[in-house]
Write a protein that holds these residues in place. Structure first.
Motif, PDB file in Angstrom:
ATOM      1  N   GLY A  93       0.829  -1.204   0.000  1.00 47.77           N
ATOM      2  CA  GLY A  93       0.000   0.000   0.000  1.00 47.77           C
ATOM      3  C   GLY A  93       0.862   1.252   0.000  1.00 47.77           C
ATOM      4  O   GLY A  93       0.538   2.247  -0.656  1.00 47.77           O
ATOM      5  N   ALA A  94       1.987   1.215   0.724  1.00 41.75           N
ATOM      6  CA  ALA A  94       2.892   2.380   0.769  1.00 41.75           C
ATOM      7  C   ALA A  94       3.474   2.659  -0.619  1.00 41.75           C
ATOM      8  O   ALA A  94       3.626   3.824  -1.017  1.00 41.75           O
ATOM      9  N   ASP A  95       3.792   1.598  -1.368  1.00 43.72           N
ATOM     10  CA  ASP A  95       4.287   1.781  -2.748  1.00 43.72           C
ATOM     11  C   ASP A  95       3.256   2.523  -3.586  1.00 43.72           C
ATOM     12  O   ASP A  95       3.588   3.416  -4.368  1.00 43.72           O
ATOM     13  N   LEU A  96       1.991   2.122  -3.415  1.00 44.77           N
ATOM     14  CA  LEU A  96       0.939   2.778  -4.199  1.00 44.77           C
ATOM     15  C   LEU A  96       0.763   4.236  -3.770  1.00 44.77           C
ATOM     16  O   LEU A  96       0.597   5.125  -4.616  1.00 44.77           O
ATOM     17  N   ARG A  97       0.862   4.492  -2.478  1.00 41.87           N
ATOM     18  CA  ARG A  97       0.729   5.886  -2.018  1.00 41.87           C
ATOM     19  C   ARG A  97       1.813   6.756  -2.654  1.00 41.87           C
ATOM     20  O   ARG A  97       1.569   7.893  -3.059  1.00 41.87           O
ATOM     21  N   GLU A  98       3.032   6.221  -2.773  1.00 39.64           N
ATOM     22  CA  GLU A  98       4.127   6.957  -3.434  1.00 39.64           C
ATOM     23  C   GLU A  98       3.790   7.222  -4.897  1.00 39.64           C
ATOM     24  O   GLU A  98       4.021   8.312  -5.418  1.00 39.64           O
ATOM     25  N   MET A  99       3.255   6.209  -5.583  1.00 38.71           N
ATOM     26  CA  MET A  99       2.913   6.402  -7.001  1.00 38.71           C
ATOM     27  C   MET A  99       1.810   7.444  -7.158  1.00 38.71           C
ATOM     28  O   MET A  99       1.807   8.224  -8.114  1.00 38.71           O
ATOM     29  N   LYS A 100       0.871   7.439  -6.212  1.00 38.79           N
ATOM     30  CA  LYS A 100      -0.223   8.432  -6.298  1.00 38.79           C
ATOM     31  C   LYS A 100       0.326   9.854  -6.180  1.00 38.79           C
ATOM     32  O   LYS A 100      -0.191  10.783  -6.787  1.00 38.79           O
ATOM     33  N   LYS A 101       1.404  10.008  -5.367  1.00 36.08           N
ATOM     34  CA  LYS A 101       2.022  11.348  -5.238  1.00 36.08           C
ATOM     35  C   LYS A 101       2.641  11.757  -6.576  1.00 36.08           C
ATOM     36  O   LYS A 101       2.593  12.906  -6.992  1.00 36.08           O
ATOM     37  N   LYS A 102       3.225  10.757  -7.260  1.00 38.95           N
ATOM     38  CA  LYS A 102       3.897  11.031  -8.537  1.00 38.95           C
ATOM     39  C   LYS A 102       2.881  11.304  -9.653  1.00 38.95           C
ATOM     40  O   LYS A 102       3.132  12.094 -10.567  1.00 38.95           O
ATOM     41  N   TYR A 103       1.747  10.597  -9.615  1.00 41.35           N
ATOM     42  CA  TYR A 103       0.716  10.739 -10.664  1.00 41.35           C
ATOM     43  C   TYR A 103      -0.609  11.116 -10.003  1.00 41.35           C
ATOM     44  O   TYR A 103      -1.532  10.299  -9.904  1.00 41.35           O
ATOM     45  N   PRO A 104      -0.735  12.370  -9.536  1.00 43.28           N
ATOM     46  CA  PRO A 104      -1.898  12.735  -8.714  1.00 43.28           C
ATOM     47  C   PRO A 104      -3.246  12.621  -9.437  1.00 43.28           C
ATOM     48  O   PRO A 104      -4.266  12.437  -8.798  1.00 43.28           O
ATOM     49  N   GLY A 105      -3.230  12.690 -10.781  1.00 43.65           N
ATOM     50  CA  GLY A 105      -4.517  12.615 -11.501  1.00 43.65           C
ATOM     51  C   GLY A 105      -4.950  11.188 -11.804  1.00 43.65           C
ATOM     52  O   GLY A 105      -6.008  10.987 -12.409  1.00 43.65           O
ATOM     53  N   ALA A 106      -4.156  10.212 -11.417  1.00 47.11           N
ATOM     54  CA  ALA A 106      -4.434   8.832 -11.853  1.00 47.11           C
ATOM     55  C   ALA A 106      -5.129   8.013 -10.771  1.00 47.11           C
ATOM     56  O   ALA A 106      -4.722   8.039  -9.610  1.00 47.11           O
ATOM     57  N   GLU A 107      -6.186   7.278 -11.155  1.00 43.91           N
ATOM     58  CA  GLU A 107      -6.807   6.313 -10.247  1.00 43.91           C
ATOM     59  C   GLU A 107      -5.968   5.034 -10.286  1.00 43.91           C
ATOM     60  O   GLU A 107      -5.235   4.794 -11.251  1.00 43.91           O
ATOM     61  N   ALA A 108      -6.113   4.224  -9.251  1.00 42.77           N
ATOM     62  CA  ALA A 108      -5.336   2.986  -9.213  1.00 42.77           C
ATOM     63  C   ALA A 108      -6.220   1.773  -9.471  1.00 42.77           C
ATOM     64  O   ALA A 108      -7.304   1.649  -8.894  1.00 42.77           O
ATOM     65  N   VAL A 109      -5.752   0.909 -10.361  1.00 46.38           N
ATOM     66  CA  VAL A 109      -6.390  -0.392 -10.575  1.00 46.38           C
ATOM     67  C   VAL A 109      -5.370  -1.454 -10.170  1.00 46.38           C
ATOM     68  O   VAL A 109      -4.221  -1.425 -10.615  1.00 46.38           O
ATOM     69  N   THR A 110      -5.806  -2.330  -9.277  1.00 44.06           N
ATOM     70  CA  THR A 110      -4.884  -3.319  -8.719  1.00 44.06           C
ATOM     71  C   THR A 110      -5.320  -4.722  -9.103  1.00 44.06           C
ATOM     72  O   THR A 110      -6.495  -5.076  -8.938  1.00 44.06           O
TER      73      THR A 110
END
Ligand code: 13P
Length: 300
Positions: A93-110
């Motif tokens: 989850g922490a990895d995804l939180r970092e990616m969200k900071k890098k790509y703030p406009g992107a939703e996540a699909v897991t």
């Protein structure tokens, strides 16, 4: 399998209001005793709709967790308690939180092959059966996709959306040797080649169809071909041979998931006998992770 074990499994199943779910990668003996055999999406939908008192899951940990998220009132027991998924361990989850900071406009699909922690941070989960549809349904043009790089790379070829892909992978599919597939193709030139999207791109380029395990079954059912080379975990060969005994199947390489092979009839019996010891989901993650997997079951 000794008759005694088979009879005891049947007796306990009735006594305890249990159902046995098995993924198509499971050993043949386990597929034979299961009430339902299917792909990740089918099994998730069954877990959600059956609401059995006890669900015995024959597969790996993330699958049993998904069943528990969708059917929180059921006791869900993973028959082989040590069966985990190397792919799920690739991203947190922490990895995804970092990616969200890098790509703030992107939703996540897991991908559903993931931890509860990661699922709880995501907009929706997907399986190989509906990955393109879920990405298409995401409410953003850019999508963060993880943990499987091969699946993400393939999805990116099927959509106009921009994908930011986490570099994780399934050790069994990623380690497959393309020379095996080429040898088999030379031996069976008239066979159709069906490859799972967790496989490296070089397998996908040589495939006639890229399909999840459920898609492979539907394709074989409707195809006029009599021979198929199958690029996924080898338990799938047993599943296809059972469903289509008049057709021939060969493995594209030795793609074997050691965790999937851990389930035995004795462990299924032990799981049926157990009181407690079911899958527990941390309460702070359960609601968000369940929303992501529910969305997955509703799309595609
Ligand atoms: P399916 O989505 O085809 O069930 O695949 C599950 C899986 O774990 C692949 O490695």
């Amino acid at each position: 399998m000794p008759n005694r074990i088979k009879e005891e499994i049947e007796r306990l199943k009735k006594e305890r209001g249990a159902i046995i779910l098995a993924h198509s990668y499971q050993p043949g003996l386990i597929q034979d005793i299961a009430d339902f055999v299917g792909d990740s999406l089918e099994l998730s939908r069954i877990a959600a709709s059956e609401s059995a008192e006890l669900v015995i899951f024959c597969g790996v940990k993330f699958m049993a967790e998904t069943a528990k998220l969708l059917s929180p009132e059921s006791t869900v027991v993973l028959a082989a308690p040590d069966a985990d998924c190397s792919l799920a361990a690739c991203m947190t989850g922490a990895d995804l939180r970092e990616m969200k900071k890098k790509y703030p406009g992107a939703e996540a699909v897991t991908y559903v092959n993931s931890t509860v922690d990661l699922k709880s941070e995501t907009w929706a989960c997907c399986t190989s059966a509906n990955s393109v549809e879920v990405v298409e349904a995401a409410p953003s043009d850019e999508v963060i996709f993880g943990p499987d790089r091969n699946l993400g790379t393939w999805v990116a070829t099927q959509t106009k959306k921009t994908l930011h892909i986490w570099p994780g992978g399934c050790h069994a599919h990623s380690g497959a040797d393309i020379r095996h597939l080429r040898e088999k193709k030379a031996e069976w030139p008239d066979a159709e080649v069906l490859v799972h999207p967790e496989s490296p791109s070089v397998f996908l380029w040589e495939a006639d169809k890229v399909l999840g395990t459920g898609g492979m079954i539907r394709h074989v059912e409707n195809s006029k071909s009599m021979k198929f080379i199958i690029g996924t975990e080898e338990g799938m060969i047993y599943r296809l041979e059972t469903l289509f005994p008049h057709k021939q199947f060969a493995a594209a390489g030795n793609i074997i998931c050691d965790d999937m092979t851990l389930t035995t009839p004795e462990l299924v019996l032990k799981a049926l006998e157990s009181r407690g010891d079911g899958i527990e989901i941390p309460s702070d993650l359960a609601e968000k992770a369940a929303a992501a997997v529910r969305r997955m079951t509703e799309i595609g």
